[in-house]
Structures are given as structure tokens and as C-alpha cells.
Design a protein around this motif. Sequence first.
Motif, PDB file in Angstrom:
ATOM      1  N   LYS A 244     -30.568 -10.165 -59.028  1.00 16.19           N
ATOM      2  CA  LYS A 244     -29.571  -9.685 -58.778  1.00 16.19           C
ATOM      3  C   LYS A 244     -28.898  -8.953 -57.834  1.00 16.19           C
ATOM      4  N   THR A 245     -29.774  -7.619 -57.805  1.00 14.57           N
ATOM      5  CA  THR A 245     -29.445  -6.434 -57.105  1.00 14.57           C
ATOM      6  C   THR A 245     -29.982  -6.187 -55.996  1.00 14.57           C
ATOM      7  N   ILE A 246     -29.868  -5.443 -54.400  1.00 15.65           N
ATOM      8  CA  ILE A 246     -30.471  -5.081 -53.555  1.00 15.65           C
ATOM      9  C   ILE A 246     -30.335  -3.527 -53.545  1.00 15.65           C
ATOM     10  N   VAL A 247     -30.948  -2.218 -53.342  1.00 16.81           N
ATOM     11  CA  VAL A 247     -30.593  -1.089 -52.937  1.00 16.81           C
ATOM     12  C   VAL A 247     -31.447  -0.773 -51.939  1.00 16.81           C
ATOM     13  N   ILE A 248     -30.530  -0.617 -51.171  1.00 11.24           N
ATOM     14  CA  ILE A 248     -30.293  -0.225 -49.218  1.00 11.24           C
ATOM     15  C   ILE A 248     -30.866   1.533 -49.067  1.00 11.24           C
ATOM     16  N   GLN A 249     -31.367   1.817 -48.947  1.00 13.80           N
ATOM     17  CA  GLN A 249     -31.851   3.251 -47.972  1.00 13.80           C
ATOM     18  C   GLN A 249     -30.270   2.851 -46.834  1.00 13.80           C
ATOM     19  N   ARG A 250     -29.372   3.725 -46.188  1.00 19.87           N
ATOM     20  CA  ARG A 250     -28.693   3.129 -45.205  1.00 19.87           C
ATOM     21  C   ARG A 250     -28.328   4.431 -44.489  1.00 19.87           C
ATOM     22  N   GLY A 251     -27.758   5.031 -43.121  1.00 18.60           N
ATOM     23  CA  GLY A 251     -27.293   6.177 -42.766  1.00 18.60           C
ATOM     24  C   GLY A 251     -26.424   5.024 -41.174  1.00 18.60           C
ATOM     25  N   LYS A 252     -24.866   6.069 -41.391  1.00 20.14           N
ATOM     26  CA  LYS A 252     -23.953   5.601 -41.054  1.00 20.14           C
ATOM     27  C   LYS A 252     -24.041   6.031 -39.253  1.00 20.14           C
ATOM     28  N   ARG A 253     -23.817   5.026 -38.552  1.00 19.25           N
ATOM     29  CA  ARG A 253     -23.786   4.893 -36.832  1.00 19.25           C
ATOM     30  C   ARG A 253     -23.953   6.413 -35.979  1.00 19.25           C
ATOM     31  N   ASP A 254     -22.070   6.788 -36.666  1.00 23.38           N
ATOM     32  CA  ASP A 254     -21.555   7.939 -35.970  1.00 23.38           C
ATOM     33  C   ASP A 254     -21.839   9.434 -36.424  1.00 23.38           C
ATOM     34  N   ASN A 255     -22.281   9.098 -37.766  1.00 20.48           N
ATOM     35  CA  ASN A 255     -22.272  10.592 -39.095  1.00 20.48           C
ATOM     36  C   ASN A 255     -23.692  10.642 -39.472  1.00 20.48           C
ATOM     37  N   PRO A 256     -24.668  11.115 -38.891  1.00 23.18           N
ATOM     38  CA  PRO A 256     -25.668  11.491 -39.598  1.00 23.18           C
ATOM     39  C   PRO A 256     -25.925  11.792 -41.066  1.00 23.18           C
ATOM     40  N   GLY A 257     -25.165  13.032 -41.430  1.00 24.21           N
ATOM     41  CA  GLY A 257     -24.946  13.527 -42.591  1.00 24.21           C
ATOM     42  C   GLY A 257     -24.291  11.978 -43.712  1.00 24.21           C
ATOM     43  N   ASP A 258     -23.687  11.064 -43.292  1.00 21.14           N
ATOM     44  CA  ASP A 258     -23.750  10.256 -44.592  1.00 21.14           C
ATOM     45  C   ASP A 258     -24.632   9.913 -44.406  1.00 21.14           C
ATOM     46  N   PHE A 259     -25.683   9.769 -44.888  1.00 22.32           N
ATOM     47  CA  PHE A 259     -26.634   8.710 -45.308  1.00 22.32           C
ATOM     48  C   PHE A 259     -27.129   8.797 -47.008  1.00 22.32           C
ATOM     49  N   ALA A 260     -27.252   7.360 -47.703  1.00 29.16           N
ATOM     50  CA  ALA A 260     -27.190   7.311 -49.170  1.00 29.16           C
ATOM     51  C   ALA A 260     -28.037   6.163 -49.681  1.00 29.16           C
ATOM     52  N   LEU A 261     -27.826   6.102 -50.883  1.00 23.66           N
ATOM     53  CA  LEU A 261     -28.410   4.835 -51.008  1.00 23.66           C
ATOM     54  C   LEU A 261     -26.854   3.360 -51.813  1.00 23.66           C
ATOM     55  N   TRP A 262     -26.944   2.192 -51.132  1.00 23.04           N
ATOM     56  CA  TRP A 262     -26.208   1.200 -51.365  1.00 23.04           C
ATOM     57  C   TRP A 262     -26.655   0.409 -52.495  1.00 23.04           C
ATOM     58  N   HIS A 263     -26.470  -0.760 -52.848  1.00 20.86           N
ATOM     59  CA  HIS A 263     -26.251  -1.575 -53.508  1.00 20.86           C
ATOM     60  C   HIS A 263     -25.258  -2.917 -53.389  1.00 20.86           C
ATOM     61  N   LEU A 264     -26.204  -3.474 -53.649  1.00 25.24           N
ATOM     62  CA  LEU A 264     -26.060  -5.192 -53.240  1.00 25.24           C
ATOM     63  C   LEU A 264     -26.238  -5.995 -54.511  1.00 25.24           C
ATOM     64  N   SER A 265     -24.891  -7.347 -54.841  1.00 20.30           N
ATOM     65  CA  SER A 265     -25.730  -8.211 -54.806  1.00 20.30           C
ATOM     66  C   SER A 265     -25.982  -9.234 -54.710  1.00 20.30           C
ATOM     67  N   THR A 266     -26.883 -10.024 -55.040  1.00 19.00           N
ATOM     68  CA  THR A 266     -27.374 -10.887 -53.997  1.00 19.00           C
ATOM     69  C   THR A 266     -26.741 -12.363 -54.227  1.00 19.00           C
ATOM     70  N   SER A 267     -25.881 -12.242 -54.832  1.00 17.05           N
ATOM     71  CA  SER A 267     -25.183 -13.461 -55.370  1.00 17.05           C
ATOM     72  C   SER A 267     -23.720 -13.214 -55.058  1.00 17.05           C
ATOM     73  N   ASN A 268     -23.124 -14.622 -54.870  1.00 14.27           N
ATOM     74  CA  ASN A 268     -21.791 -14.343 -53.814  1.00 14.27           C
ATOM     75  C   ASN A 268     -20.513 -14.225 -55.293  1.00 14.27           C
ATOM     76  N   ASP A 269     -19.318 -13.523 -54.536  1.00 13.57           N
ATOM     77  CA  ASP A 269     -17.776 -12.828 -55.506  1.00 13.57           C
ATOM     78  C   ASP A 269     -17.795 -14.829 -55.816  1.00 13.57           C
ATOM     79  N   ILE A 270     -16.942 -14.869 -56.419  1.00 14.28           N
ATOM     80  CA  ILE A 270     -15.709 -15.810 -57.369  1.00 14.28           C
ATOM     81  C   ILE A 270     -15.247 -16.414 -56.088  1.00 14.28           C
ATOM     82  N   SER A 271     -14.475 -15.773 -55.213  1.00 15.32           N
ATOM     83  CA  SER A 271     -14.161 -16.772 -54.001  1.00 15.32           C
ATOM     84  C   SER A 271     -14.962 -17.421 -53.735  1.00 15.32           C
ATOM     85  N   GLY A 272     -16.026 -17.410 -53.609  1.00 17.79           N
ATOM     86  CA  GLY A 272     -17.554 -17.472 -52.408  1.00 17.79           C
ATOM     87  C   GLY A 272     -18.293 -16.721 -51.114  1.00 17.79           C
ATOM     88  N   GLU A 273     -17.433 -15.850 -51.380  1.00 15.98           N
ATOM     89  CA  GLU A 273     -17.209 -14.575 -49.977  1.00 15.98           C
ATOM     90  C   GLU A 273     -18.978 -13.611 -50.752  1.00 15.98           C
TER      91      GLU A 273
END
Length: 499
Positions: A244-273
Motif C-alpha cells: 500500500k505504500t512506497i517510500v522514495i529517496q528524492r532530491g530536488k533538481r534545483d536545490n541539492p540540499g533538499d534531499f529526503a525520504l518521501w512516502h506515497l500511497s499506491t492506491s488512488n484517493d477518494i476522487s480517483g486521482e
Amino acid sequence: MNKSYKLIQPLDRMAIAVILLLSVLIGLIIWNGDAVKPIVRTFTWEQQQIGADDLSFSLTFSRPMDFKSVQENLKIDPPLAGKPSWAGRRMVYTLLTPAPYGTNYQVKLEKGRDKYSQAEGQNRVMQPFTGSFTTRNRVILYIGADPEIQGQLVLYNLTQEQKKVLTPKDLIVMDFEPFPNGEKIAFSARSSKNPDLLSAQIYTVTTGIKSQVDKETEAAGKVDLILDNKEYQNLKFDLSADGKTIVIQRGKRDNPGDFALWHLSTSNDISGEKSTPKKLQGQPGGDFLITPDSKAVAVSQGQGTAIVSLEADSSKPLDFLPQFGLVQAFSKDGSQAAMVKFNTDYTRDLFLVTNQGIQKQLLKTTGSILSCQFDPASPSLYCLVTQLISKEQYIEQPYLVSIDLKTGVQKPLLLLPPAQRNVQTSLAPDGLGFLFDQVVPISNNTTQLPANTLKTDDGEPIASSSLWLMPLLPIADHTNTEIKPEQLPLVGFHPQWLP
């Protein structure tokens, strides 16, 4: 009123006859006792396809049964060791190890006796029962290294000897993880026209495999983009055990200092988005691994490892283990973890850490501890480890070792060539097979490489790669028979078993 009405009406005579007949039948039943044979009313695995997570089935009977007679006469073909337990008329049979994949099973029960039949002077034997179920096919996934399918994700069914290419030619797959039901794969990939290893996007693709026999499933090869790379570079990712969840290591393209972990639900939200990724606040993007309960993530943080919640405030760790710099693996139930300690003399220790506070050293090496996996069929841990054999040139010798978690005894299983440090391994969900690859790198004198050149996790260009399967003995087999790996007729790398 006519007095004869009460006696001679046809409806009255019929009612009296029915009452007399029922009275006679009830009397006969009371006189003879209940002679109806007990039967199996339900079998939870009937005509089902099960996986490694399915460890128990139940039989529900029409009457209370004599436990001993049922347990002595229950037959499973091929045999599956297990333990029975009872709750009234329901018997639960729990397997000691996962059922081997790619197998058809029959469950037979006859001569089981009614619990009260002997006390009543009877010997009511149950009606014979036969049920059947199957286990999932033995299926592997890998990234193709053949020119025809270079960089594409490939599914190969070992049971049926069938191959499917799941992803299109314009994507070079870099990493992937299957969902727990095997119906979809999460993967990262870059364009075949873009050599940048930091340009990956996250997708899912359907496998065409049914997780249940009676369930409809989508056709294989349906690709869906779930996370783009417009603002952030997507580096490593991990899929939770519940899918149900994906954790991703991400870095902002225009800001090398913005480097962190993000989490994302694999299912769509209530509106289908599609779901929106959320940043784990206050957490740097070190090596990480989602916990087996899918509620937290273990993150390497400098001199220790933090356990961070995915559901609550992520800025305050749930736990912190200062002596361990890396989590290599969790056991399926989350009660144990294989953790690495980095020593000041540049050696590394592998520890078994339990939720009871036990920390047990398993091995020490002058090289690296590349990967570990808990055996689902025995109290063992399989690890890919390297030993330093040349300090001057820093040459490491990789080998596969099995560690008995009860005794601590190490058993080397396979010695690999010194150049094969980028080996990817995968333990079968039933614990009966081990996959690994052997990558052939491109010669160093090659100056310019095309954009679609395959590369290892370390960025080393790949010329070709072979896949190998090493069978593993069941837990009950304590012989010292030497098992040799066999090369599969497949050209690819990064092999993984489908759950």
C-alpha cells in the motif's frame, strides 16, 4: 352447527394423520439414536491457490468430532508437516513451513469418528472427504540483457516454462519490487534515449497473474506512471509488505540540499486521482527499509539507525539504535532484524537484533555485508558477504553463507569470482531456491557508450549477464550433500522471485 363437522372433515383427518406419523418418526429417532454420518461442511483452501503467507487451513464438521481419530486419519498428498488445533467443531491445521510452490495438493479424511458415538453405543464414522488446492507457480522476474529485450522487465514462469516481456522498449528498468499478491510490479525506469541514471520515474506494471483462482485480473504489460521526475530526482525506493505504500529517496533538481525520504500511497484517493507524495519531515535520505508491519521505516542516520513512523509525526523517531549503521533485513513477523555494525578498524559485524532486546553477533568480515534474507522455512539467515583478499588493490571475495540463528553455525554455500561484487540475490518465498546473477562488465577501453547501455547499481556498464538457480534442501534434510547451482537459459540480471 352440524356435530359431524368436527369429526369427518377431510382437513381434520389429514392433520391427525400427519401428527401420528411425525410422532412415530420422532419415537424411532429417539429409540435408534442419531444415525446421520458426520461430514466436512467447509474446507477453507478448497480449489484455492495459496502462497507463502498462507500457513493454515481449517475444516469445519457438521458434528463434534473425536479429535484423535481425525488427526490420525488426515492425509495430505504430497505431505505437509503441521500442527492441528481445535475450536468446537472446527479444526485448524497450521503448516510448519510454507508449502512448496508449483505443486497440486490433495487433502483426504476418512474413518474420523463422531465424538459421542461410542458413549451412545454407536460407532458413527464420518463420510469420506477429499479436497484439493494448489500453490502459486514458481515465477521469477529479471531485467533483460539480450539485445532484443535489453533493459526490459521480464517475467519467467519456471513451472510452465513461459516468458513474458512486461515493459516497453523505450524504458530502461533500473530497479523493481513485486506487490505481495504478484499481480503488479513497482519499478523505476529511465528513457532509453536518456543515459542519466538520475532521470528515473516510478511506474507500476501488471503481470497477468491471478492471485486467486476465481479472480479476474488485468492483462500483462499495462504500465502506469505513479511518480514523475519533473521537480525531484527519484533515487532508491522500497515497497511496503502490504503493497500500500512506497517510500522514495528524492532530491530536488534545483536545490541539492533538499534531499529526503518521501512516502506515497499506491492506491488512488477518494476522487480517483493519483495520490500525492508526502515528505518525511526531518529525515535525511540515507539507506532505508520499510518495517514488515508497513507502518514505519528504518533509516540510516550517521552513526545509527532510526525507526520512523509512516503514519504519525516523522520528526521524532519511534526508536534509535546508535550502534548499528544499517538494517539489511527484517524477519517476516518483524520480531528480528539483521543489522550491520561499522567498526573503527574498517571491519563490519553482522548482528541479530530482536524485539526482546537481544543483540547477538553472527559474523565479522574485513569486506562488506551486501545483503541478507531470512529463511521462511527454517531459523536461518542467508547473506552475501565479501572478504578482503588484497588490501593493496582492495580486492574483495564474495561468498554466500547460511547462518543458523539458534547455534550461530556458519555454512558457506557458494564462492563467487572476486570481480563479482555487484551480485544480486533472491531467496524463494518457499525457501527452496536461491537466485543470483553474474554480470559481465563492458571492457574499460570502450570510450563512448550508447544511451541505452545497461548499468549496475554502482554505475558499471553491463555487456551481458547470466542467471543462476541454486536449490536449497528442506529443513528436515540434514545431509551434507553438496548442492551446485545451475545456469538458467536466460540472459539478464537483478533476478527476484515473485511472492
